[in-house]
Design an enzyme around this catalytic site. Sequence first.
Site, mmCIF file in Angstrom:
data_model
loop_
_atom_site.group_PDB
_atom_site.id
_atom_site.type_symbol
_atom_site.label_atom_id
_atom_site.label_comp_id
_atom_site.label_asym_id
_atom_site.label_seq_id
_atom_site.Cartn_x
_atom_site.Cartn_y
_atom_site.Cartn_z
ATOM 1 N NE ARG A 1 -3.217 2.332 2.845
ATOM 2 C CZ ARG A 1 -4.057 2.706 3.854
ATOM 3 N NH1 ARG A 1 -4.434 1.403 4.876
ATOM 4 N NH2 ARG A 1 -4.757 3.651 4.305
ATOM 5 C CG ASN B 1 -10.588 -1.222 0.285
ATOM 6 O OD1 ASN B 1 -12.089 -1.367 -0.147
ATOM 7 N ND2 ASN B 1 -10.245 -0.693 1.350
ATOM 8 C CB CYS C 1 -17.725 -0.129 1.948
ATOM 9 S SG CYS C 1 -16.626 1.416 2.225
ATOM 10 C CG HIS D 1 -14.091 3.504 -1.332
ATOM 11 N ND1 HIS D 1 -12.588 3.307 -1.059
ATOM 12 C CD2 HIS D 1 -14.794 3.110 -0.361
ATOM 13 C CE1 HIS D 1 -12.613 2.732 0.326
ATOM 14 N NE2 HIS D 1 -13.695 2.345 0.681
ATOM 15 C CE1 TYR E 1 -11.073 6.277 0.197
ATOM 16 C CE2 TYR E 1 -13.173 6.203 1.243
ATOM 17 C CZ TYR E 1 -11.795 5.825 1.088
ATOM 18 O OH TYR E 1 -11.174 4.954 2.225
HETATM 19 C C1 G6P Z 1 -11.894 3.769 5.238
HETATM 20 C C2 G6P Z 1 -12.428 2.719 3.901
HETATM 21 C C3 G6P Z 1 -11.789 1.646 3.926
HETATM 22 C C4 G6P Z 1 -10.260 1.603 4.065
HETATM 23 C C5 G6P Z 1 -9.960 2.249 5.438
HETATM 24 C C6 G6P Z 1 -8.594 2.515 5.454
HETATM 25 O O1 G6P Z 1 -12.902 3.348 6.024
HETATM 26 O O2 G6P Z 1 -13.790 2.616 3.840
HETATM 27 O O3 G6P Z 1 -12.117 0.744 2.633
HETATM 28 O O4 G6P Z 1 -9.717 0.433 4.243
HETATM 29 O O5 G6P Z 1 -10.679 3.419 5.521
HETATM 30 O O6 G6P Z 1 -8.043 3.075 6.631
HETATM 31 P P1 G6P Z 1 -6.689 3.106 7.335
HETATM 32 O O7 G6P Z 1 -6.619 3.305 8.732
HETATM 33 O O8 G6P Z 1 -5.953 1.811 6.993
HETATM 34 O O9 G6P Z 1 -5.871 4.044 6.347
#
Ligand code: G6P
Length: 442
Positions: A96, A150, A172, A202, A255
């Site tokens: 990521r 995701n 989600c 998103h 988003y």
């Molecule tokens: C949001 C999204 C998720 C994503 C997450 C990331 O809740 O809906 O799809 O995985 O944020 O969170 P993080 O704490 O890993 O940045």
Amino acid sequence: MGKGIKIVTIGGGSSYTPELVEGFIKRYDSLPVRELWLVDIPEGKEKLSIVGDLAKRMVKKAGVPIEIHLTLDRREALKDADFVTTQFRVGLLAARAKDERIPLKYNVIGQETNGPGGLFKGLRTIPVILDIVKDMEELCPNAWLINFTNPAGMVTEAVLRHSNWKKIVGLCNVPISIQMGVAKLLEVESSRVHVDFAGLNHMVFGLNVYLDGKNITQEFLEEMTKHKSDTMKNIAAIDWEPDFIKALGVIPCGYHRYYYKQAEMLQNELEEAAEQGTRAEVVQQLEKELFELYKDENLAIKPPQLEKRGGAYYSDAACSLIDSMYNDKRDIQPVNTINNGAIASIPDESAVEISSIITKDGPKPIAIGDLPVAVRGLVQQIKSFERVSAEAAVTGNYHTALLAMTINPLLPSDKVAKQILDEMLEAHKEHLPQFFKEEVIS
Ligand code: G6P
């Protein structure tokens, strides 16, 4: 399911698992989970054992007879499952971080699920999901797959289009977070608020807001512009232009900032990456802290620190969904499911994120006619991006991947798209075997 329910969670060593366990504990009376199998890969063994031990302490403290099983053998776990949840990350947070860093070098948004990052997360994830589905066909053909992995919309699209498996629901926490945000802003209990959702994962919009059954959408939009922005923890809460929100006429999700405020979001990402690191880099540190807490043998509840993660409250979405499916509750929940004509300008067989009636036979999307013209085009463009990306993930075809990258609205040109694609393919080589097949010359 006479003897109680068997749930399998793939990616069970995730730091989010305590949320899920808490959700099952809370609902035990209506959703009697007999076995929860947490599955991970050998690299995740240590995390699995830490999270697994915490899960065991949690069910013990709560006094519910849920058996927690930990395994690295996915096939062993899947046998006769009733629900399979997926929440894994191919390449872990290190992958990521690359998805976020590399595009930034080209002044393009670097984000987990949008733009180049979303494409590459899909390319890494979709082949694995399709393998899981193959195992499910053989080992638990009656189970439902509840996917959190995701990019959840693209993954749902890929399963619907590129496998014979139809029992998938993508989930989600964005819609539930919007609903909670609306209630907070109105200073009322969230049970009094209802939002009609439609769009894509998103990329979902709140079309109508109701308070005690009365449609208050316009008043709400007006009110929304008077407050400071509130988004999920992973998205910078840069304020919207009040006049734009009034003109849009529907509630955007967090988003949407990447599309309607691209310049400001990019600037913010560049600054954050230079100062504290990209979101993945920040989260790597947060994860270390969370796992230290999880190791504490006196901890037997979900620690509040988990709420610093963007995915907070995701278990409410997952457990409510499973509860409603198991009990055929026929309540309304926003999920990713097959469109079947619910949104007129999206193909019937595509995945959409939409308010649906949740039955034992799966979600039945509530038809909205069409999306307002203001947002229809963007949603269709992202749907094309998801479809082409899913095809690239399945075929490993370079040109298809380039097409996906270039048609994404966050890319400025075909040239930059190709440069980013080439650099990211190389960077993620180890997790993209479909793009690096040996040519057989006969
Ligand atoms: C949001 C999204 C998720 C994503 C997450 C990331 O809740 O809906 O799809 O995985 O944020 O969170 P993080 O704490 O890993 O940045």
